[in-house]
Design a protein around this motif. Structure first.
Motif, PDB file in Angstrom:
ATOM      1  N   ALA A 175       0.647  -0.966  -0.167  1.00  0.00           N
ATOM      2  CA  ALA A 175      -0.505   0.107   0.157  1.00  0.00           C
ATOM      3  C   ALA A 175       1.024   0.976  -0.187  1.00  0.00           C
ATOM      4  N   VAL A 176       1.786   1.060   0.730  1.00  0.00           N
ATOM      5  CA  VAL A 176       2.820   1.965   0.811  1.00  0.00           C
ATOM      6  C   VAL A 176       3.250   2.529  -0.492  1.00  0.00           C
ATOM      7  N   VAL A 177       4.037   1.951  -1.774  1.00  0.00           N
ATOM      8  CA  VAL A 177       3.903   2.423  -3.034  1.00  0.00           C
ATOM      9  C   VAL A 177       2.897   3.361  -3.638  1.00  0.00           C
ATOM     10  N   PRO A 178       1.707   3.132  -3.789  1.00  0.00           N
ATOM     11  CA  PRO A 178       1.022   3.999  -4.862  1.00  0.00           C
ATOM     12  C   PRO A 178       0.816   4.915  -3.794  1.00  0.00           C
ATOM     13  N   TYR A 179       0.934   5.084  -2.485  1.00  0.00           N
ATOM     14  CA  TYR A 179       0.974   5.924  -1.223  1.00  0.00           C
ATOM     15  C   TYR A 179       1.698   7.272  -1.539  1.00  0.00           C
ATOM     16  N   SER A 180       3.289   6.352  -2.226  1.00  0.00           N
ATOM     17  CA  SER A 180       4.229   7.929  -2.250  1.00  0.00           C
ATOM     18  C   SER A 180       4.638   8.012  -3.541  1.00  0.00           C
ATOM     19  N   GLY A 181       3.360   8.119  -4.497  1.00  0.00           N
ATOM     20  CA  GLY A 181       4.137   8.262  -5.687  1.00  0.00           C
ATOM     21  C   GLY A 181       4.863   7.130  -6.520  1.00  0.00           C
ATOM     22  N   ALA A 182       5.414   5.757  -6.010  1.00  0.00           N
ATOM     23  CA  ALA A 182       6.190   5.203  -7.134  1.00  0.00           C
ATOM     24  C   ALA A 182       5.885   3.678  -6.947  1.00  0.00           C
ATOM     25  N   ARG A 183       4.895   4.096  -7.934  1.00  0.00           N
ATOM     26  CA  ARG A 183       4.103   3.157  -8.477  1.00  0.00           C
ATOM     27  C   ARG A 183       4.850   2.993  -9.739  1.00  0.00           C
ATOM     28  N   LEU A 184       5.438   0.744  -9.658  1.00  0.00           N
ATOM     29  CA  LEU A 184       6.535   1.091 -10.626  1.00  0.00           C
ATOM     30  C   LEU A 184       5.519   1.056 -12.359  1.00  0.00           C
ATOM     31  N   ALA A 185       6.549   0.634 -13.790  1.00  0.00           N
ATOM     32  CA  ALA A 185       5.699   0.918 -14.232  1.00  0.00           C
ATOM     33  C   ALA A 185       4.615  -0.699 -15.194  1.00  0.00           C
ATOM     34  N   ASN A 186       3.253  -0.131 -15.487  1.00  0.00           N
ATOM     35  CA  ASN A 186       2.665  -1.610 -15.896  1.00  0.00           C
ATOM     36  C   ASN A 186       1.780  -1.893 -14.854  1.00  0.00           C
ATOM     37  N   ASN A 187       2.281  -1.201 -13.525  1.00  0.00           N
ATOM     38  CA  ASN A 187       1.545  -1.285 -11.936  1.00  0.00           C
ATOM     39  C   ASN A 187       2.325  -2.743 -11.613  1.00  0.00           C
ATOM     40  N   ARG A 188       3.521  -2.841 -11.586  1.00  0.00           N
ATOM     41  CA  ARG A 188       4.039  -3.743 -11.349  1.00  0.00           C
ATOM     42  C   ARG A 188       4.007  -4.235  -9.836  1.00  0.00           C
ATOM     43  N   PRO A 189       4.109  -5.954  -9.739  1.00  0.00           N
ATOM     44  CA  PRO A 189       3.714  -5.685  -7.783  1.00  0.00           C
ATOM     45  C   PRO A 189       4.854  -4.698  -6.732  1.00  0.00           C
ATOM     46  N   ALA A 190       5.226  -4.305  -6.131  1.00  0.00           N
ATOM     47  CA  ALA A 190       5.977  -3.822  -5.460  1.00  0.00           C
ATOM     48  C   ALA A 190       5.818  -3.615  -4.353  1.00  0.00           C
ATOM     49  N   ALA A 191       6.353  -3.670  -2.859  1.00  0.00           N
ATOM     50  CA  ALA A 191       6.253  -3.485  -1.186  1.00  0.00           C
ATOM     51  C   ALA A 191       7.494  -2.091  -1.430  1.00  0.00           C
ATOM     52  N   ALA A 192       7.063  -1.121  -0.374  1.00  0.00           N
ATOM     53  CA  ALA A 192       7.798  -0.644   0.077  1.00  0.00           C
ATOM     54  C   ALA A 192       8.187   0.000   1.360  1.00  0.00           C
ATOM     55  N   LYS A 193       9.063   0.999   2.368  1.00  0.00           N
ATOM     56  CA  LYS A 193       8.610   1.922   2.838  1.00  0.00           C
ATOM     57  C   LYS A 193       9.884   2.741   2.952  1.00  0.00           C
ATOM     58  N   SER A 194       9.621   4.221   2.975  1.00  0.00           N
ATOM     59  CA  SER A 194       9.857   4.969   3.255  1.00  0.00           C
ATOM     60  C   SER A 194      10.420   5.552   4.319  1.00  0.00           C
ATOM     61  N   GLY A 195      11.339   6.389   4.555  1.00  0.00           N
ATOM     62  CA  GLY A 195      11.977   6.885   6.108  1.00  0.00           C
ATOM     63  C   GLY A 195      12.754   8.841   5.965  1.00  0.00           C
ATOM     64  N   THR A 196      12.680   8.994   6.470  1.00  0.00           N
ATOM     65  CA  THR A 196      13.201  10.522   6.715  1.00  0.00           C
ATOM     66  C   THR A 196      13.818  11.103   7.959  1.00  0.00           C
ATOM     67  N   VAL A 197      15.313  10.699   8.332  1.00  0.00           N
ATOM     68  CA  VAL A 197      15.831  11.327   9.475  1.00  0.00           C
ATOM     69  C   VAL A 197      16.158  12.656   9.277  1.00  0.00           C
ATOM     70  N   GLN A 198      15.964  13.603  10.939  1.00  0.00           N
ATOM     71  CA  GLN A 198      15.778  15.129  10.678  1.00  0.00           C
ATOM     72  C   GLN A 198      16.976  14.821  12.095  1.00  0.00           C
ATOM     73  N   GLY A 199      17.041  16.585  12.381  1.00  0.00           N
ATOM     74  CA  GLY A 199      18.011  16.960  13.066  1.00  0.00           C
ATOM     75  C   GLY A 199      19.422  16.899  12.776  1.00  0.00           C
ATOM     76  N   ALA A 200      20.801  17.438  13.417  1.00  0.00           N
ATOM     77  CA  ALA A 200      21.698  16.675  14.222  1.00  0.00           C
ATOM     78  C   ALA A 200      22.341  17.893  14.617  1.00  0.00           C
ATOM     79  N   GLU A 201      23.670  18.118  15.020  1.00  0.00           N
ATOM     80  CA  GLU A 201      24.689  19.106  15.408  1.00  0.00           C
ATOM     81  C   GLU A 201      24.375  19.626  15.120  1.00  0.00           C
TER      82      GLU A 201
END
Length: 761
Positions: free
Chosen positions: A555-581
């Motif tokens: 469900a994450v793939v279309p939600y993230s706008g990362a759907r593959l060509a021809n709706n090829r089945p895929a599964a994924a997860k995104s992540g972002t890290v913030q802040g540092a010294e």
């Protein structure tokens, strides 16, 4: 006729029996002496020994690497020229350190240590634990004969050759030839190259501490790639002790010997992205299980290493990274690793362009993964038979027993007030996972266990110490693990996610598929283990856990706008890290997109760093991956540049390949639940993120604990709250085309309403 009575047999006298025993013992001893002696004499005349110059020339041939088709050449390693230096051009401290570490009786023995040989042979026969037993002359001979196989035959050849060499060469010539040919790590063969690689000067200028470090690396050369580490420090201490024990260094001098400073490693003489592959193969030859066939044997015998790298995949990985990273800020870095889930073999490996001034391989550099770690939290829940339809809060709140008085927040507004684990993955909702952990449904160590089972290594070395992964310096794993608090590498994330698509079966990540001779005959090949990891006792449950996690990440793939060509089945997860010294807590520093199709698992990382400080800086990008975040110098989230690289790579590599599909689970964990019927997927591309804590100074004026520096935290929990600002206007990045997670009968919880907001990374 009289019959003579026969007397019964009389027993043999005791003395006679013992006489026969002694006779056979003497015969055995004679045979034990004569047979090896005769063999030794024959070997003396039959076995030839190369000169130091001939040995060096053999090494200089290099090792040829092939792509996984076994036909196309990828490149060569360990083939760079080396400098042969004379005895007077090697510091005496280096000669002493090598003898102390490798062969304390070198100056007095006849080329081998009899006790060491006995131990080695006993090890081959399984009578004791195996050990090398080879002194300096034998090690030198092993390089000359190009044989690494741990056999009695090889050991016999070594002994004869070592004795022969000792009779025709001086000890000075042998130790000099030895130090000119052995491998010290960092692509350095010979002590002159090693002195330059580690310290930037000649072998003649080596100090006692530098000599001790190099001597310690002879047995563990790959540990020299990143110094200091546990292996190199322990070996350094061992050499110190041996120098003192053998009267080559006083106790006072030993006490004053400190681990030396060394220059930034330049791993390999080549340039470009593929050099990182060569370095990985070189390390695998030094440390991995390749049937006793090492780089020296491969080089001298003309063998070839067939790697797991697929040329099409590697070319496409480089193209995708260059496409998205073109016209970006100069400080932006990226990495991509793709693995074959069925074997653990690395299909593509891009650690960066390898033309920045530090030559860092970002594909093997540990970084906090952010929300890409949430699938391991879901895995732990499924192992506890918790339904993915079980709901937890989607609202910011204070969680009793966790960061008292501090409100845990989400970076965006979820579409539900009570959110299922399905939605927790899809919308990347922080509060769902913190709620689950603080309720005790899943413990932080259980999440760590799930990640380790999938393929995240359990330990690594840092600053000379063994460090267990996925926990703090105090040995405690806290709830932040669900949101990616602890560091991992893109290489390990690609392999760990591969365990999901491989139905819960793990393979070791590796680069060498097989070693072949000049006729193409296999001399060694990797064997995939496909070990069930999430439930070893129940194969079907193990499979269902993995397939359910896959279903959530689809469900994450279309939600993230990362759907593959021809709706090829895929599964994924995104992540972002913030802040540092030295940065604002809401500034992004790293972004990830990790996922898979049935054929390939791929991890992409994008970060920015300052070459002078080695630390992260604000992550800004220019590539218009999403219409909602297409301006120049935009904040980069996982659904931006990382997802674009991931999508571009897979579309290119998989074009024309079969459209394989994921298989469904057969089990409804926890009895299911219908989440109040709210299973419709909507698009909302605004990311959720994990923030890094700026380091703090301890009370007493001491330097901050390095274990707390750049430690990720959860926004609103244990790091400064970012300034309040109005979120930017967003738009759906891709309309949904498939329903949400399946509705299971049984319990469950209410869905929430609300306006869809961007909440995906």
């Amino acid at each position: 006729m009289s019959v003579q009575e026969l007397e019964p047999d009389t027993p043999e006298p005791e003395a006679g029996r013992w006489a026969k025993v002694r006779q056979w013992v003497l015969i055995g001893l004679a045979a034990a002496i004569l047979i090896p002696g005769i063999a030794f004499i024959i070997g003396w005349f039959v076995i030839d020994v190369d000169t130091p110059q001939q040995i060096a020339a053999k090494q200089g041939q290099g090792v040829t690497l092939m792509y996984n088709d076994g036909v196309t050449e990828l490149g060569k390693i360990t083939g760079k020229p080396r400098t042969i230096v004379g005895s007077g051009d090697i510091a005496q401290s280096m000669r002493d350190a090598a003898m102390a570490a490798e062969d304390p009786t070198f100056l007095s023995n006849r080329g081998f240590d009899p006790l060491g040989v006995v131990r080695a042979v006993a090890g081959q026969l399984g009578l004791v634990d195996q050990s090398g037993g080879s002194g300096i002359t034998q090690q030198y001979i092993k390089v000359a004969t190009a044989s690494d196989a741990p056999t009695i035959t090889r050991k016999f050849v070594e002994i004869v050759s070592a004795a022969k060499m000792t009779s025709v060469a001086t000890k000075d010539e042998i130790i000099t030839g030895y130090l000119n040919t052995i491998y010290f790590g960092r692509d350095a063969y010979g002590v002159q190259e090693a002195a330059k690689a580690y310290f930037g000067h000649s072998a003649k200028e080596l100090t006692p501490s530098e000599s001790a470090l190099l001597a310690g690396l002879i047995q563990q050369p790959s540990s020299g790639n990143t110094l200091p580490n546990e292996v190199s420090v322990e070996r350094f201490k061992y050499v110190q002790a041996q120098l003192n024990k053998n009267n080559l260094m006083s106790q006072a001098d030993r006490a004053g010997l400190k681990f030396p400073e060394n220059i930034q490693p330049f791993l390999g003489s080549g340039s470009g992205p593929n050099q990182y592959i060569k370095n990985q193969v070189n390390d695998e030859l030094a440390n991995g299980d390749t049937g006793g066939i090492g780089a020296a044997t491969i080089s001298a015998k003309g063998y070839k290493v067939v790697t797991t790298i697929d040329k099409g995949a590697q070319d496409r990985a480089i193209e995708a990274a260059r496409e998205i990273m073109a016209n970006q800020p100069a400080n932006l870095r990226s990495a991509l690793v793709a693995t074959d889930p069925r074997t653990g073999g690395v299909l593509a490996y891009y650690g960066g362009e390898r033309n920045n001034e530090r030559f860092l391989d970002y594909a093997s550099r540990a970084q906090p993964p952010g929300s890409t770690f949430k699938p391991f939290a879901l895995t732990a829940a499924l192992k506890n038979n918790i339904s993915p339809n079980r709901t937890y809060t989607g609202l910011p709140q204070v969680f009793p027993g966790y960061a008292p008085g501090v409100e845990v927040q989400n970076a965006g507004t979820p579409t539900c007030s009570r959110c299922s684990l399905w939605e927790g993955i899809r919308q990347s909702i922080n509060t769902v996972f913190i709620d689950m952990v603080t309720k005790g449904d899943v413990t932080p160590p259980q999440i760590a266990d799930a990640a380790h089972e999938a393929g995240i290594p359990e330990k690594f070395t840092s600053d000379g110490k063994t460090v267990k992964t996925l926990q703090g310096a105090d040995g405690v794993t806290n709830a932040g693990i669900a949101l990616g608090e602890y560091t991992v590498t893109p290489k390990d994330m690609a392999n760990a996610f591969g365990s999901f698509v491989n139905d819960g079966k793990r393979n070791d990540v590796h680069f060498i598929a097989k070693i072949i001779d000049d006729k193409g005959t296999d001399m060694w090949h990797f064997e995939a283990k496909n070990k069930p990891v999430f439930d070893e006792a129940n194969a079907q449950n193990n499979t269902d856990i993995a397939r359910t996690v896959t279903r959530a990440m689809e469900a994450v793939v279309p939600y993230s706008g990362a759907r593959l060509a021809n709706n090829r089945p895929a599964a994924a997860k995104s992540g972002t890290v913030q802040g540092a010294e030295g940065m604002a807590p809401n500034e992004n520093t790293q972004a990830w997109f990790v996922g898979y199709t049935p054929q390939v698992s791929t991890a992409v990382w994008v970060g920015a760093d300052d070459p002078k400080s080695n630390g992260p800086i604000a992550l800004k990008g220019n590539f218009p991956c999403r219409s909602s975040n297409s301006v120049e110098a935009h904040d980069i989230y996982g659904a931006d540049e990382p997802a674009c690289i991931w999508k571009s790579f897979l579309n290119g590599y998989l074009a024309g390949k079969p459209m394989d599909r994921f298989l469904p689970a057969t089990k409804f964990f926890g009895g299911g639940g219908n989440n109040n019927g709210d299973d419709t997927f909507t698009n909302a591309p605004r990311p959720t993120s994990v923030t890094l804590i700026p380091p703090t100074t301890t009370s007493g004026g001491e330097d901050p604990d390095p274990s707390t520096t750049n430690k990720p935290c959860i926004p609103g929990i244990n790091c400064p709250k970012p300034p309040t600002s109005k979120p930017p206007t967003t738009e759906p990045s891709d309309p949904p085309t498939r329903p949400g997670p399946p509705t299971f009968p049984g319990g469950g919880g209410g869905g929430g309403g609300g306006t869809p907001r961007s909440n995906e990374e």
